[in-house]
Design a protein around this motif. Structure first.
Motif, PDB file in Angstrom:
ATOM      1  N   HIS A 168       0.811  -1.219   0.000  1.00 33.93           N
ATOM      2  CA  HIS A 168       0.000   0.000   0.000  1.00 33.93           C
ATOM      3  C   HIS A 168       0.845   1.270   0.000  1.00 33.93           C
ATOM      4  O   HIS A 168       0.382   2.348   0.371  1.00 33.93           O
ATOM      5  N   CYS A 178      -7.593   1.742  -4.739  1.00 35.83           N
ATOM      6  CA  CYS A 178      -7.244   0.527  -4.013  1.00 35.83           C
ATOM      7  C   CYS A 178      -8.294   0.257  -2.927  1.00 35.83           C
ATOM      8  O   CYS A 178      -8.949   1.184  -2.443  1.00 35.83           O
ATOM      9  N   CYS A 180      -7.810  -0.251   0.031  1.00 26.45           N
ATOM     10  CA  CYS A 180      -7.437   0.395   1.293  1.00 26.45           C
ATOM     11  C   CYS A 180      -7.993   1.813   1.389  1.00 26.45           C
ATOM     12  O   CYS A 180      -7.939   2.436   2.447  1.00 26.45           O
ATOM     13  N   CYS A 185      -1.749   2.592  -5.206  1.00 25.33           N
ATOM     14  CA  CYS A 185      -0.917   1.698  -4.388  1.00 25.33           C
ATOM     15  C   CYS A 185      -0.111   0.730  -5.252  1.00 25.33           C
ATOM     16  O   CYS A 185      -0.562   0.290  -6.310  1.00 25.33           O
TER      17      CYS A 185
HETATM   18 ZN   LIG Z   1      -3.829   0.389  -0.992  1.00 27.01          ZN
END
Ligand SMILES: [Zn+2]
Length: 319
Positions: A168, A178, A180, A185
């Motif tokens: 990440h 992403c 996240c 990332c």
């Molecule tokens: Zn990420």
């Protein structure tokens, strides 16, 4: 097998497979058992599958259950090893759950958990390609990118064991979204999922590509551009672009940690020398002060499939 020896059960709980093995106190695998995680069926099913693997390994052994000293579990997610809790495991959809307590009560054997990428770097550090080195970074390249870091001979975990999330690290500001929450990332550009997405994009633009021999976009595998790169321009473009993304992340890692060695694990490493040579060249020429400082060596992991299982036990008997 003599009766007074100590044995361990190592489990690698991943998003697609649960791998398990019975190991001796030198981390040698005596036998193993692998089943599907069935993550889509929910937490109860995942845990009952873990129990099934452990039962299989215990029932296959010829010695008394009391010879099994510990169960070690490597988990794809952020874990709290101290209290045995899975804190956040996105692809298992399990959060804040004490897996250790459940397994301990079921088998009456002590349980210790660890993040899977951290387990993998421990396996390589104690028994694999990291042997003899003090600073190691391992990347496991699969559907995402897992990171494990050894600094000055110690596993680096970060606060709440939530560090080492190398996948990440942003390599492309405002890039692909992403899971996240951020964009750009490393794992959106350098994982096997990313290769497949990139191949799809390139093939749709290049109807002349020989890769269309596979018939349909549905049949794309992460191997495809590697298989065709010497006979197809489109595949070669994908290969070069992929190498650039992966190298970008590797040089960042080399510049921050300056490890003696970076170890690559996961399915992508089947590409072997082709991959390593191209990447090593980019690291050698781009890492800061490359003419005046020691090289950062790039190698393929010794343990591919079972590194999490072995590392889960290294985490118990070596640390
Ligand atoms: Zn990420």
């Amino acid at each position: 097998m003599t009766k007074d020896l100590n044995y361990y059960i190592g489990i690698d709980l991943g998003g697609t497979k649960i791998k398990g093995a019975l190991l001796d106190d030198k981390c040698n695998i005596i036998y193993s058992h692998i089943i599907d995680t069935q993550a889509e069926l929910g937490k109860e099913k995942i845990i009952s599958n873990v129990i099934e693997v452990i039962n299989f390994l215990i029932n296959k052994s010829s010695f008394n259950k009391t010879n099994i000293k510990y169960i070690g579990i490597a988990i794809a997610g952020i874990v709290d090893s101290n209290n045995g809790t899975i804190v956040f495991a996105d692809n298992l959809k399990i959060n804040n759950y004490n897996i250790s307590k459940e397994i301990e009560e079921k088998f009456n054997v002590k349980v210790k958990i660890i993040n899977d990428a951290n387990a993998s770097v421990l396996a390589e550090y104690y028994y694999g390609e990291g042997l003899g080195f003090k600073n190691i970074v391992m990347l496991t390249i699969g559907t995402g990118i897992g990171g494990g870091i050894i600094l000055n001979e110690n596993l680096f975990l970060g606060n709440g064991s939530a560090g080492a999330e190398i996948g990440h690290m942003v390599i492309f500001y405002n890039g692909i979204k992403c899971a996240c929450g951020r964009r750009g990332c490393f794992e959106k550009y350098a994982s096997t999922t990313a290769i497949k997405e990139m191949t799809k994009r390139f093939m749709q633009k290049h109807s002349e590509s020989k890769m269309w021999e596979i018939g349909s976009i549905e049949n794309i595998t992460s191997k495809l551009p590697f298989d065709y790169k010497d006979i197809d321009d489109t595949a070669n473009m994908i290969f070069n672009e992929y190498i650039d993304y992966l190298a970008c992340g590797l040089v960042n890692i080399a510049n921050i940690f300056r490890p003696e060695v970076i170890i690559l694990g996961g399915g992508i490493t089947n590409q072997g020398d082709k991959l390593i040579k191209a990447l090593q060249n980019k690291i050698d020429n781009n890492v800061i002060a490359h003419n005046n400082t020691p090289k950062v060596k790039l190698v393929i992991a010794k343990f591919s499939e079972m590194s999490g299982v072995i590392g889960a036990i290294c985490n118990i008997i070596k640390r």
